[in-house]
Design a protein around this motif. Sequence first.
Motif, short mmCIF file in Angstrom:
data_model
loop_
_atom_site.label_atom_id
_atom_site.label_comp_id
_atom_site.label_asym_id
_atom_site.label_seq_id
_atom_site.Cartn_x
_atom_site.Cartn_y
_atom_site.Cartn_z
N LYS A 130 5.79 -2.94 0.42
CA LYS A 130 4.64 -2.25 0.97
C LYS A 130 4.88 -0.74 1.14
O LYS A 130 3.96 0.03 1.21
CB LYS A 130 4.27 -2.86 2.33
CG LYS A 130 3.41 -4.09 2.18
CD LYS A 130 3.06 -4.67 3.52
CE LYS A 130 2.63 -6.11 3.35
NZ LYS A 130 2.84 -6.92 4.53
N LEU A 131 6.14 -0.32 1.22
CA LEU A 131 6.44 1.09 1.42
C LEU A 131 6.08 1.88 0.17
O LEU A 131 6.50 1.53 -0.92
CB LEU A 131 7.94 1.28 1.72
CG LEU A 131 8.40 0.87 3.11
CD1 LEU A 131 9.90 1.05 3.23
CD2 LEU A 131 7.70 1.69 4.18
N LYS A 132 5.26 2.91 0.37
CA LYS A 132 4.89 3.71 -0.79
C LYS A 132 5.90 4.83 -0.94
O LYS A 132 6.34 5.42 0.04
CB LYS A 132 3.51 4.32 -0.55
CG LYS A 132 2.40 3.32 -0.48
CD LYS A 132 1.10 4.06 -0.23
CE LYS A 132 0.09 3.20 0.45
NZ LYS A 132 -0.86 3.97 1.24
N LYS A 133 6.21 5.14 -2.18
CA LYS A 133 7.17 6.21 -2.42
C LYS A 133 6.39 7.53 -2.51
O LYS A 133 5.45 7.63 -3.29
CB LYS A 133 7.90 5.93 -3.73
CG LYS A 133 9.14 6.73 -3.92
CD LYS A 133 9.84 6.31 -5.20
CE LYS A 133 10.97 7.24 -5.55
NZ LYS A 133 10.57 8.61 -5.75
N PRO A 134 6.79 8.52 -1.71
CA PRO A 134 6.06 9.79 -1.80
C PRO A 134 6.24 10.46 -3.17
O PRO A 134 7.32 10.41 -3.74
CB PRO A 134 6.66 10.65 -0.69
CG PRO A 134 7.72 9.87 -0.05
CD PRO A 134 7.84 8.54 -0.69
N ASP A 135 5.16 11.03 -3.68
CA ASP A 135 5.23 11.75 -4.95
C ASP A 135 5.68 13.18 -4.73
O ASP A 135 6.18 13.83 -5.65
CB ASP A 135 3.84 11.79 -5.61
CG ASP A 135 3.38 10.40 -6.03
OD1 ASP A 135 4.10 9.78 -6.82
OD2 ASP A 135 2.34 9.94 -5.53
N VAL A 136 5.46 13.67 -3.54
CA VAL A 136 5.73 15.07 -3.28
C VAL A 136 5.90 15.30 -1.78
O VAL A 136 5.43 14.49 -0.97
CB VAL A 136 4.56 15.92 -3.87
CG1 VAL A 136 3.36 15.93 -2.95
CG2 VAL A 136 4.98 17.34 -4.21
#
Length: 242
Positions: A8-14
């Motif tokens: 569920k953890l989203k990986k930050p793009d920036v």
Amino acid sequence: MAENTKKKLKKPDVKIVLLGDMNVGKTSLLHRYTERKFKDTVSTVGGAFYLKQWGPYNISIWDTAGREQFHGLGSMYCRGAAAVILTYDTTSWQSYVELEDRFLSLTDTANADCIFAIVGNKADLTDSHAQASNPDGEEGNQPARSSFSSSSLQRKQVNREDAMALYGRVLHYKGLEEKTCLPAERMVFETSAKTGYNVDVLFETVFDLVVPSILKKRNEVESTVDLEAPSKVKRTKAGCCA
Ligand SMILES: Nc1nc2c(ncn2[C@@H]2O[C@H](COP(=O)(O)OP(=O)(O)OP(=O)(O)O)[C@@H](O)[C@H]2O)c(=O)[nH]1
Ligand SMILES: [Mg+2]
């Protein structure tokens, strides 16, 4: 269970980082934007981040501690940042001076094409805004929690022209030419976390401006994958013939 949480953890793009002296209102700005309200804060310890979904992108916004004792962490938080929001308190000249003296060098670890925004918060307390946004002169005119003694420096207000001049000096520090960068008129903001004045405009302008940085990063990743592709194909063929 742990696997589910991981998925569920989203990986930050920036990454975007809020920097500035204690008490300037970094946490309050983030609360105002994310929770749509002005609420009590405690001085930040270390740092905290908030993940914002912006269209198809995930943007992490890092709220750092302005207190001197956490200063060493600043350059770590700035590592790989696509944008830095340098924040001062419009009613505290000292907080403006500190940006250049203490915080600017922390951005050496940010991306080479990092974008800078200069933000003067607590605009509701300055001469030009106080009457309009706070006609009864209630709590907003009380001095906020302070990190300095009541010196004349702290009382001197910072105006937009001062902030524009600082923007020019930030670009100079970075070895950038003003005419090839985003103009100061676009990157200098006066905000009030208390009234909400200009807060959405600030964050959303910065979000839009970091999108090219996300796309550039994705392109770089894709071209790396392309370079690897032939060797993968070979392996598959070999496997097939064996
Ligand atoms: N009048 C007014 N007060 C504000 C505003 N923003 C923040 N404050 C007050 O200023 C004080 C400090 O706010 P914070 O958001 O905790 O400041 P900070 O920059 O996060 O401070 P550190 O975490 O110590 O670095 C609090 O008392 C806030 O209520 C604003 O726009 N107007
Ligand atoms: Mg804080």
